[in-house]
Design an enzyme around this catalytic site. Structure first.
Site, PDB file in Angstrom:
ATOM      1  N   HIS B  65       0.880  -1.201   0.045  1.00 23.91           N
ATOM      2  CA  HIS B  65       0.070   0.089   0.174  1.00 23.91           C
ATOM      3  C   HIS B  65       0.818   1.189  -0.096  1.00 23.91           C
ATOM      4  CE1 HIS B  65      -2.359   3.134   2.249  1.00 23.91           C
ATOM      5  NE2 HIS B  65      -3.226   2.835   1.390  1.00 23.91           N
ATOM      6  N   GLU B  68       2.086   1.741  -3.480  1.00 27.52           N
ATOM      7  CA  GLU B  68       0.943   2.517  -4.136  1.00 27.52           C
ATOM      8  C   GLU B  68       1.019   3.962  -4.010  1.00 27.52           C
ATOM      9  OE1 GLU B  68      -2.969   1.613  -3.100  1.00 27.52           O
ATOM     10  OE2 GLU B  68      -3.344   3.890  -3.468  1.00 27.52           O
ATOM     11  N   HIS B  69       1.116   4.310  -2.890  1.00 28.81           N
ATOM     12  CA  HIS B  69       1.039   5.986  -2.657  1.00 28.81           C
ATOM     13  C   HIS B  69       2.291   6.451  -3.246  1.00 28.81           C
ATOM     14  CE1 HIS B  69      -1.907   7.039   0.587  1.00 28.81           C
ATOM     15  NE2 HIS B  69      -2.146   5.845   0.054  1.00 28.81           N
ATOM     16  N   GLU B 140      -4.668   8.315   7.017  1.00 30.90           N
ATOM     17  CA  GLU B 140      -5.533   7.363   6.409  1.00 30.90           C
ATOM     18  C   GLU B 140      -5.979   6.093   7.230  1.00 30.90           C
ATOM     19  OE1 GLU B 140      -4.265   5.974   2.615  1.00 30.90           O
ATOM     20  OE2 GLU B 140      -5.766   4.531   2.365  1.00 30.90           O
TER      21      GLU B 140
END
Lengths: 429, 424
Positions: B65, B68-69, B140
């Site tokens: 993840h 991905e950012h 997040e």
């Protein structure tokens, strides 16, 4: 794609979009009613009760199994808030005749079913079935109470409720708990009969069938629709300025780990003769897109929050910013959001920001033509607030918006209220 | 380039496997304004321990993840801004099993596709940018902690799995992401973002030859190693824990129950298992089912009740749930219903209607370019074609569906997660 609009019965307008590009089509029947505190919950409850049973399909199991046999057609109650107009009705989407194994006329079957649901609900002694009303009333209450489960949407709803306390707009599309709790079958049936006869009706179809065939199907389905001479009084009161000199402040406390900031503005002068493409470009520059000032500066540069974005309601002339922040970042986030709006007002907009915003809005409009559901909502908005352009015409308009037009819109914007959903003070989460 | 026309649904599928191992699937839609592309790697939150050149390597939770950012950062700017400035809507997501980068656009598709392929295959990370991202992802992680849907879902996974890392949140924890450095990111990018471990799906108004040409030109030409992954000890057939409860700021109890299936991992048998499972879930939980209509009328459930079949990182499970003031009542009714279906058999009309309705929902998916692209990506990693479903569904029999129900919905296979309102 061919679009045609026709008055097919007194107060009933049919809009047809004929196209062969989709595998599934849609049909919706919408009653337009004034949004008000007293009737919002009753209005919202009506389509839910209508979906519980009809004269020939007496319960949900019978209706659902009929829909399954029509290749999984979906038919659902819809409640929408368009400014101070509450739109209630039924929305169906279903497989196009060309693609199902056995050739059938799903459109005719669906319109017949929708007509029956709207006009011949299951009744006892002329009244809605008490059990259905009570059961759906509980479901509506659950939906209303459940709004706190999504903290971001809840904070926006609270903002509008508090900011527009003196306006009909403060009413949520589902109404309120207190109005819902007292609804009886008797009262609801009476209200249903009334709105059925006075409400203008908008019917929308998108799919491969010819308008002639759609018109015949819909007219047959609505043949017994009662109509009275007097029509409901509809419209949205657009407030141009903030209520007080400085923005009003409101807050709630809840046991949450992240705060939600919601800021409401009046769009002001641009609502005199709204140019929707230009207002959308303004919003995309300020906070409505990932290249916007809010996204780039509040979220990315300062890492103040996980999200910061803005939205506009063209029906009511409102701009609102929504942001998720840590509790102690309140002052920093607020001042950064205001300084970004000031920058737009001063014309500090780079060529990149403007061209990205224009492309974003143009693309947003063009994409509408690729989805039956989006087209349905687009044409409903068009009926209510115009302009009479297709999505691709609006896309072309968006592409030629200038910095001056954006600045002019920004200059009319006034902050009216700030809402903050914060964590409970005694507990440190 | 392989081209196949599916007459029954009037769609054409173009497929290609490049020498570097990249699978490409394209559905041209010339009547539409928009086009959609998804470039995905078979690498998700659960892929934390893997074998490379004979050695096992452990990585902190949340790397997929985090990558991905950070992938959108390029040496000369940010790919998100480049794509957005052209009016495209780019985004990305990470699940337990895959990471996917995608965009939708109504103009300049070829340029946008080139940008997509370039930024995903070009790692560019610095110590500063990684540190900054730790703050953003930390927010997040906190935000989803307030989301009851998220909490109820992961609590269910913790019941179903004792050791498989799908039980942990994809984003990791504030603590685990603090261990991630730019070196970790470079390393994992090298391992998992090689064309042999990736796929490209495109649906829309495009020229297929140009799509294939762009991939051929911009991606490395040599195939890479597809790493073996370790998902921990094999979990038992029955749930690790039967119930998990939590309290949050919610209006009414939110519940989710589920069970683990023995997954068909690849090919037509996988597609078939998905179809059987989806029809079975519709027959038991769908809006015309006796279970749904009775509980809805009794007020035990409302329209928030939903169900799905989920395949990720070598696992398969079915989940269903919604909101209820009496979750125990729902679970008792479920037990009775499954017992009834086991003894009386599944109603034939119900089965036929569920099959028809599922056919309709497959047609509906063809209208959603994003769902279709993701289905093709999932299919590419598991060696099946979603468009074959329209024929394969005809072979599904009542007995298949009945067996699925009696095997997977028994009390001992089910676990339950509940998030209740806070006590005042």
């Amino acid at each position: 794609m061919n679009s045609s609009t026709e008055l097919i019965m007194q107060g009933v307008v049919l809009t047809c979009l004929q196209t062969e590009k989709f595998k599934t089509g849609c049909l919706s029947i919408n009653l337009l009613t004034p949004l008000s505190r007293e009737t919002a919950s009753k209005n919202a409850l009506i389509p839910m009760v209508l979906c519980r049973g009809t004269a020939t399909l007496p319960d949900m199991a019978a209706i659902s199994s009929r829909l399954d046999s029509l290749y999984g057609a979906r038919l659902k109650p819809v409640v929408r808030k368009k400014g101070e107009i509450q739109v209630i009705g039924l929305y169906a989407d279903f497989a196009d005749d060309a693609f199902i194994p056995e050739k059938s006329s799903i459109l005719e079957h669906i319109s017949e079913l929708m007509g029956e649901m709207l006009l011949m609900p299951k009744t006892r002694g002329g009244l809605f079935i008490k059990e259905y009303v009570e059961s759906e009333r509980e479901k509506l209450l659950e939906l209303i109470r459940g709004r706190i489960n999504d903290k971001r949407a809840y904070s926006m709803q609270r903002l509008f409720e508090l900011m527009c306390a003196m306006e009909d707009y403060s009413t949520d599309k589902l109404g309120s708990e207190s109005e819902t709790e007292s609804i009886t079958a008797n009262e609801l049936t009476r209200h249903y009969r009334e709105i059925l006869s006075v409400s203008p009706i908008e019917v929308f179809y998108c799919g491969s069938a010819e308008p002639k065939r759609v018109k015949a199907a819909v007219k047959a389905a609505l043949a017994s629709l009662p109509r009275c001479e007097e029509e409901a009084d509809l419209g949205t009161d657009i407030r141009m300025n903030s209520l007080e000199e400085t923005p009003r402040y409101f807050e709630d406390e809840m046991q949450v780990t992240q705060g939600k900031l919601a800021i409401g503005f009046r769009l002001g002068e641009c609502m005199d003769e709204p140019n929707s493409a230009a207002i959308r470009v303004f919003n995309a520059v300020f906070g409505g897109s990932v290249t916007s000032k809010l996204f780039m500066n509040v979220r990315e540069k300062l890492t103040l929050c996980y999200f910061a974005s803005s939205l506009i309601d063209l029906h009511k002339g409102i701009l609102a910013v929504s942001s998720g922040i840590e509790f102690d970042k309140y002052d920093a986030a607020l001042s950064e959001i205001f300084s970004q709006l000031e920058a737009v007002k001063k014309g500090e907009i780079s060529d990149y920001e403007l061209s990205a915003a224009k492309s974003f809005v143009a693309s947003d409009y063009r994409t509408i033509e690729d989805s039956p559901g989006a087209l349905e909502d687009f044409y409903l908005n068009q009926v209510l607030i115009g302009p009479e352009c297709s999505p691709s015409e609006l896309a072309a308009l968006a592409e030629v918006i200038t910095v001056e037009e954006v600045v002019k819109i920004a200059k009319g914007v006034e902050c009216d209220a700030i809402y903050f959903l914060r964590g409970t003070t005694e507990e440190d989460s | 380039m392989q081209k196949e026309y599916f007459k029954n649904i009037d769609e054409t599928l173009i497929s290609e496997v490049l020498p570097n191992g990249l699978t490409i699937n394209i559905i041209p839609k010339p009547q539409f304004s928009k086009s959609y592309a998804m470039f995905a790697t078979n690498y998700g939150g659960a892929d934390r321990r893997f074998k490379l050149a004979g050695n096992w390597i452990d990585t902190p939770a949340g790397v997929a993840h985090f990558l991905e950012h950070k992938m959108f950062d390029m040496p000369d700017g940010n790919a998100l801004n480049v794509l957005s400035s052209r009016g495209a809507s780019p985004n990305a997501f990470t699940s337990s099993g895959i990471t996917a980068y995608h965009f939708e656009s109504t103009s300049l598709f070829d340029e946008n596709l080139r940008t997509l392929l370039s930024f995903v295959s070009t790692p560019y990370f610095t110590a500063e940018s990684v540190q900054k991202e730790q703050g953003i992802i930390g927010q997040e992680i906190k935000m989803v902690e307030d989301n009851p849907g998220y909490v109820v879902y992961y609590n269910l996974l913790k019941c179903l799995y004792a050791s498989n890392p799908v039980r942990d949140t994809v984003a990791g924890t504030v603590k685990s992401i603090a261990e991630i450095t730019h070196e970790t990111l470079y390393h994992c990018h090298k391992v998992f973002y090689n064309p042999s471990n990736m796929t490209l799906s495109v649906v829309g108004n495009v020229d297929p030859e140009k799509v294939i040409e762009a991939a051929r030109e911009l991606l490395p030409s040599a195939p890479g190693e597809v790493p073996e992954r370790d998902y921990g000890e094999k979990d038992a057939e029955t749930p690790h824990q039967s119930v998990q409860k939590a309290s949050m700021e919610v209006s009414a109890p939110q519940f989710l129950f589920g069970s683990r299936l023995v997954p068909e991992s690849r090919g037509t048998s996988r597609l078939r298992q998905m179809l059987v499972g989806e029809i079975a879930l519709r027959a038991v939980f769908g809006s015309s089912s006796p279970f749904y209509t009775r509980l809805y009328a009794e007020g035990l459930i409302n329209s928030s009740f939903e169900y799905e079949l989920d395949y990720t990182a070598g696992t398969a499970m079915l989940v269903a749930g919604g909101e209820s003031r009496n979750v125990d009542g729902v679970m008792n009714e479920l037990k009775d219903e499954i017992a009834r279906i086991s003894s009386e058999g599944l109603n034939k009309t119900l089965f036929e209607n569920a099959k028809k309705a599922h056919f309709g929902s497959l047609l509906r998916v063809l209208g959603s370019f994003s769902t279709m692209s993701q289905a093709m990506a999932d299919g590419a990693f598991a060696d099946y074609r979603p468009l074959d479903a329209f024929e394969e569904i005809k072979n599904i029999e009542l007995a298949d569906v009945q067996n699925f129900i009696t095997q997977n919905l028994t009390t001992e296979k089910l676990a339950l997660s509940v998030v209740s309102p806070l006590e005042r």
